[in-house]
Design an enzyme around this catalytic site. Structure first.
Site, PDB file in Angstrom:
ATOM      1  N   GLU A 260       0.844  -1.199   0.000  1.00  0.00           N
ATOM      2  CA  GLU A 260       0.000   0.000   0.000  1.00  0.00           C
ATOM      3  C   GLU A 260       0.881   1.252   0.000  1.00  0.00           C
ATOM      4  O   GLU A 260       1.961   1.231   0.606  1.00  0.00           O
ATOM      5  CB  GLU A 260      -0.919   0.005   1.222  1.00  0.00           C
ATOM      6  N   HIS A 278      -8.283   1.226   1.705  1.00  0.00           N
ATOM      7  CA  HIS A 278      -8.062   1.178   3.155  1.00  0.00           C
ATOM      8  C   HIS A 278      -8.973   2.188   3.870  1.00  0.00           C
ATOM      9  O   HIS A 278      -8.524   3.077   4.595  1.00  0.00           O
ATOM     10  CB  HIS A 278      -6.598   1.449   3.490  1.00  0.00           C
TER      11      HIS A 278
END
Length: 524
Positions: A260, A278
């Protein structure tokens, strides 16, 4: 006047709290790593969310830093060991966004069952594809919850309200707690074979990494749907892609990814996969809660020395700290040791203090034992929330104090009772250095190191030589070798310190050696 840098977006109210409490605060979100390095040295505190990466290199520039406050649960973006070595307290806010994250998992559950994002995109493109988006009902379906802690239990409660059948796997979930939650407690393999939907709510640890591996995905029911709003790395993304393409897995809804920010991912090309960036904790309420909590906690620490929700420092008074310091390390290591060797279904933890330690303040010691034990499976455990987490799981805690003379001047024994039996570790201090001196009633003495192997075997000639050769052939360097046995031909425990983590393939080979009962890779 203490000063704090806020380097990520936080609620304006958090900045106001710092100033109201007498803390000088600079609000500078979006700093690049090089920019942060140049200025971090002037601050006593650093308040962050998930964007700022607190690396070992950054900490080397943070000469005045005393505390890092993470507004949220996960501290994947903080090098906690490096912070600890520099004496920097790392705090988080473990319960501020639990409801928000659980609700996002339920939202993903609905979206996955009814193809809502795909249908929205198709309809807005001018199509009317009713027959293409044939969904499934949630009513009566089996939801498999991997991880029945704070967030997982909320998800289970919401799913029960939808009239789903909930089965749960959690090594620390007891039968009584499962009944209270209204879920059926099962082993992981049973959950995989029974669940129509699987949702993940565990931290990313060595034990949980790739919990949905290629092998485990193959065990799932054909047509299963998977939701992950916990941590990237819990699912083997390559294996998941293959399982979806083969038709074995019907779809997945993912809020987290192995890498990420996930601006590229092979799963993005699959129309059966729903992705969000997220967003688990992204609601106004959650962000407000965690921001206010972190501002209060950091202010209390900088102004009064109070420690709340710290991941690397116990809540201690100034008077107790010097006396308890070596015992705290021993207690945490013993808890972590037992937590890594025990079987699932934890019901009871018994802690026995004998000798010199019995005259001390035991409350922080017991909390540290729980922190070490639960921290092997549960995310963001600290001295404050460890007893709460144990209570939530219906685990009985028994603490005894024995001041008479024993084999050692001081001794701590940690025994756990699970649904499959008991495991015990005994430790003491040598020159204020923690050592294990007994495992399951077998005298075994060793200092615990970052990477270790515990091999239990029948005491037969030739084992140690074969074991050593196998490690040597694999290029594993033995830093320390400690062996204990119950008696000739009886049970033996071999604790080996190695220089780095031993891979699963080698562990399987060791397990196949003659007379080996079990093999565990341990980390401290």
């Amino acid at each position: 006047m203490p000063n704090v840098l806020v380097s990520d977006e936080l609620s304006p109210r958090a900045v106001e709290i710092f100033r109201e409490r007498g803390i000088d605060v600079d609000f500078k979100p979006g700093l690049k790593p090089d920019e942060l390095k140049k200025i971090i040295g002037q601050y006593d505190g650093l308040a962050i969310r998930s964007s700022t990466k607190v690396t070992k290199e950054l900490l080397e520039h943070a000469l005045a830093l005393k505390v890092i406050g993470r507004a949220g649960i996960g501290v994947d973006n903080v090098d906690v060991p490096a912070a600890s070595s520099r004496g920097v307290v790392v705090m988080n806010t473990p319960f501020g966004n639990s409801i928000t994250t659980a609700e996002h998992a339920i939202a993903m559950l609905f979206a996955l069952a009814r193809d809502i994002p795909q249908a929205n995109q198709s309809t807005r493109a001018g199509k009317w594809e009713k027959s293409r988006f044939m969904g499934v009902e949630l009513y009566g379906k089996v939801l498999g919850v991997i991880g029945a802690g704070n967030i997982g239990s909320i998800v289970a409660d919401r799913a029960l309200g939808l009239k789903m059948k909930v089965v749960a796997y959690d090594p620390f979930l007891g039968e009584e707690r499962a009944r209270d939650l209204g879920v059926e407690k099962v082993e992981l393999d049973e959950l995989l074979t029974r669940a129509d939907f699987i949702t993940l709510h565990v931290p990313l640890t060595d034990q949980t990494r790739n919990v949905l591996s290629a092998a485990n995905l193959a065990k799932t029911k054909k047509g299963v749907r998977i939701i992950n709003c916990a941590r990237g790395g819990l699912i083997d993304e390559v294996a998941l892609k293959a399982a979806i393409e083969s038709g074995h897995v019907a779809g997945a809804a993912l809020d987290v990814f192995t890498v990420e920010p996930a601006k590229e991912n092979a799963l993005f090309a699959l129309e059966q996969v729903i992705c969000t960036p997220h967003l688990g904790a992204s609601t106004n309420e959650a962000q407000e809660n965690v921001a206010l909590q972190v501002a209060e906690q950091m202010s209390d620490f900088l102004l009064h020395g109070a420690v709340t929700n710290a991941l690397n420092m116990p809540s201690l008074s100034a008077e107790d700290a010097p006396k308890l310091k070596p015992y705290l390390k021993l207690a945490e290591q013993l808890g972590a040791f037992v937590g890594q060797i025990m079987e699932p279904g934890l019901k009871r933890i018994e802690i026995r203090y004998a000798g010199q330690v019995a005259s001390l303040n035991l409350r922080p010691l017991t909390a540290v034992v729980l922190k070490g034990l639960l921290g092997t499976q549960v995310e963001s455990v600290n001295m404050v929330n460890a007893p709460i987490l144990a209570k939530e799981r219906g685990i009985d805690i028994v603490e005894t104090r024995v001041e008479e003379s024993i084999d050692y001047q001081t001794e701590i024994t940690v025994q756990v009772t699970t649904e499959r039996g008991t495991r015990t570790a005994v430790g003491t201090l040598f020159a204020e250095r923690p050592r294990v001196v007994g495992i399951d009633g077998v005298p075994t003495e060793a200092e615990l190191t970052p990477h270790m192997l515990l091999v239990s075997n029948q005491d037969k000639p030739g084992f140690i030589g074969a074991f050593g050769r196998m490690l040597g052939d694999a290029g594993v360097n033995i830093a320390g070798f400690h062996n204990g046995r119950s008696g000739p031909g009886g049970v033996a425990h071999c604790l080996v310190s190695v220089d780095e983590r031993v891979d699963d393939g080698l562990l399987r080979k060791v397990a196949q050696l003659p007379n080996v009962v079990s093999v565990r890779a341990l980390r401290f």
